[in-house]
Design an enzyme around this catalytic site. Sequence first.
Site, PDB file in Angstrom:
ATOM      1  N   SER A 161       0.936  -1.213  -0.132  1.00 15.80           N
ATOM      2  CA  SER A 161       0.036  -0.074  -0.065  1.00 15.80           C
ATOM      3  C   SER A 161       0.842   1.229  -0.065  1.00 15.80           C
ATOM      4  O   SER A 161       1.953   1.584   0.870  1.00 15.80           O
ATOM      5  CB  SER A 161      -0.935   0.020   1.289  1.00 15.80           C
ATOM      6  OG  SER A 161      -1.771   1.028   1.376  1.00 15.80           O
ATOM      7  N   GLY A 162       0.463   2.096  -0.884  1.00 15.09           N
ATOM      8  CA  GLY A 162       1.261   3.513  -1.161  1.00 15.09           C
ATOM      9  C   GLY A 162       2.567   3.315  -1.792  1.00 15.09           C
ATOM     10  O   GLY A 162       3.396   4.002  -1.956  1.00 15.09           O
ATOM     11  N   GLY A 163       2.499   2.505  -2.788  1.00 15.50           N
ATOM     12  CA  GLY A 163       3.609   2.179  -3.603  1.00 15.50           C
ATOM     13  C   GLY A 163       3.420   2.900  -5.050  1.00 15.50           C
ATOM     14  O   GLY A 163       4.320   2.904  -5.868  1.00 15.50           O
ATOM     15  N   GLY A 164       2.294   3.746  -5.176  1.00 12.95           N
ATOM     16  CA  GLY A 164       2.057   4.283  -6.315  1.00 12.95           C
ATOM     17  C   GLY A 164       1.322   3.753  -7.481  1.00 12.95           C
ATOM     18  O   GLY A 164       1.173   4.231  -8.389  1.00 12.95           O
ATOM     19  N   LYS A 165       0.721   2.664  -7.272  1.00 12.61           N
ATOM     20  CA  LYS A 165      -0.217   2.021  -8.075  1.00 12.61           C
ATOM     21  C   LYS A 165      -1.357   2.851  -8.562  1.00 12.61           C
ATOM     22  O   LYS A 165      -1.277   3.137  -9.890  1.00 12.61           O
ATOM     23  CB  LYS A 165      -0.721   0.744  -7.566  1.00 12.61           C
ATOM     24  CG  LYS A 165       0.414  -0.336  -6.979  1.00 12.61           C
ATOM     25  CD  LYS A 165      -0.361  -1.693  -6.521  1.00 12.61           C
ATOM     26  CE  LYS A 165      -1.406  -1.551  -5.460  1.00 12.61           C
ATOM     27  NZ  LYS A 165      -0.371  -1.142  -4.227  1.00 12.61           N
ATOM     28  N   THR A 166      -2.246   3.488  -7.668  1.00 14.90           N
ATOM     29  CA  THR A 166      -3.382   4.313  -7.974  1.00 14.90           C
ATOM     30  C   THR A 166      -2.793   5.687  -8.615  1.00 14.90           C
ATOM     31  O   THR A 166      -3.466   6.042  -9.604  1.00 14.90           O
ATOM     32  CB  THR A 166      -4.109   4.655  -6.656  1.00 14.90           C
ATOM     33  OG1 THR A 166      -4.330   3.333  -6.120  1.00 14.90           O
ATOM     34  CG2 THR A 166      -5.247   5.439  -7.278  1.00 14.90           C
ATOM     35  N   GLU A 220      -8.418  -3.864  -8.131  1.00 10.88           N
ATOM     36  CA  GLU A 220      -9.063  -5.323  -7.902  1.00 10.88           C
ATOM     37  C   GLU A 220     -10.426  -5.291  -7.151  1.00 10.88           C
ATOM     38  O   GLU A 220     -10.531  -4.920  -6.224  1.00 10.88           O
ATOM     39  CB  GLU A 220      -8.165  -6.098  -7.017  1.00 10.88           C
ATOM     40  CG  GLU A 220      -8.552  -7.390  -6.812  1.00 10.88           C
ATOM     41  CD  GLU A 220      -7.412  -8.263  -6.360  1.00 10.88           C
ATOM     42  OE1 GLU A 220      -7.665  -8.988  -5.467  1.00 10.88           O
ATOM     43  OE2 GLU A 220      -6.165  -8.322  -6.782  1.00 10.88           O
TER      44      GLU A 220
END
Length: 571
Positions: free
Chosen positions: A367-372, A494
């Site tokens: 979470s917070g890795g820049g996916k969004t 997802e």
Amino acid sequence: MQRKVKQLYTLMNRSQMAKSQFVFLFFISILEVAAGLAVPLLTMKLINQISDSGFAFTSLLPVMGVLVVQAVLSAVTFYMMRRVGEGAVANLRTEVWDHMLHLRLPYYDVHESGETMSRITQDTNVVKEFVTEQLVSFVSGLFTILGAVIVLLWIDWKMTLLLLLAVPLTIFVMYPLGDKMYELSKANQDELASFGGRLGRILSNIRLVKASQTERQELEGGKAQIQQLYRFGMKEAKIVAVLTPLMTLIMMIVLIAIFGYGGSQVASGAISSGELVAIMIYLVQIIMPFTQMATFFTDLQKTLGATERIVEALDETREVREGKPVPSASLPIRFDNVSFRYNEKPVLIGMTFTIEPNATTAFVSRSGGGKTTMFSLIERFYEVTEGQILYGNERIETFDLNEWRALFGYVSQNAPLLNGTIRENVMYGTPNATEEEVLAALKAAYACDFVMQLEKRLDTEVGEGGIKLSGGQKQRLAIARAILRNPRILLLDEATSSLDNESEREVQLALNTLTKDRMTIVIAHRLSTITGADHILVFEEGKLSGQGTHEKLLQTHPYYEQLWMNGRLEE
């Protein structure tokens, strides 16, 4: 002050005010003023005639006729004033609403929705009230004062000069209080917008408030802002409470002095009793606009404060929508050394990879890795800080924005629904779809069965945020909406991550239908759901650290292997 008035004038021009109607309105207003100025002269003639030859009913007819004409003109002026004002503000609200809808997303990251609503409703309403209730009345009042003064100078210039002593005194009183009212109005509008933001935020999350038992906390926060608005209101009341009576006092002192002087003039025979009555009526015609000027100038300061806020919003940068047509063929999306900062904080660093058409690509990170963020960059909600994103061999910024976003269908894990019917939600973004197409999309999303079992079927209300439906039902409606849109590129945050097993099975079947033969990009929350992806991209601390198939990454990427062992990426 000059800059603020210029802003208001510019805003009125932007509102597409019907200038021909406005000119006609002022013409009618001048005729009304002329009729009003004729009444005292006719009254003077009437009284002098009565003094000389006695009362006759026919002598009243000219005065009554002019009064009727004045009343009709007053009614026409009022209606035209409201029509022009309401039309101008309707156009202004339309422009502000259009502008807000096309602002870049970073604006909404720093401005609450309630604050934006205040610009569209509260501030434009202040402008509307000023235009419809004050502006024309003020101008006609000036004509009345000017005309009355000219006639009074003709009747008795000494008495008129005594009256004009009130003008510099009035300006001396109003000028400093006007600046104070402007600052107060600005602060009040800001606080009102902030309070609107709080209301929108709390009411849209009322279930969280109740579940967290924070009613008392939110009540106290709201009370503090309500009290601040109350204090602003009382400060404004103090200014008006001083200004209006003070102006009335100045005018009454002048009026009494004039009455005393006029009485002595009648006694000495310098003027007739009819002339004294005419002078008194003209004085009333002058005093009424003067006392209304206090309200005009306080409302003007409020309007200037509201205008400044509206102009600030209209000056915000809009999205650039024009560009070249999007190619008809499905092409790869390529990140070329892309970096992105949000509020000077690095989110993505040196990203270089390719997303192939007609294949499923998964983004993997904690979470917070820049996916969004990458979803947002692909959809052009934000602009890259460094590097470029290419569609084929062209930068995505060069394409027409409407055509570009038409390529995408987005299904998120929270399945946002609008307060409306199932039909409206499925057709959202595809307003011209037929009933048959809607039903086909529902069938493909495995949603048709449960929809047809509802009493009102497609016309069933879903409630705010879809509260009347289960999580699985909302997800399938969101998928049906994406199917109806028939996107070339599918973005999946997802959609099965928070569902029970039965709902997950049905939603997964719907997703299999949706992802067939199209570019699909998936944000993974559980690695077990993306093992069949054609390509998996692994990110660590905003950097691409590995890519390949599930089997390849398990063998060559220790971080991915660790995530696989954990099973769920939020953990």
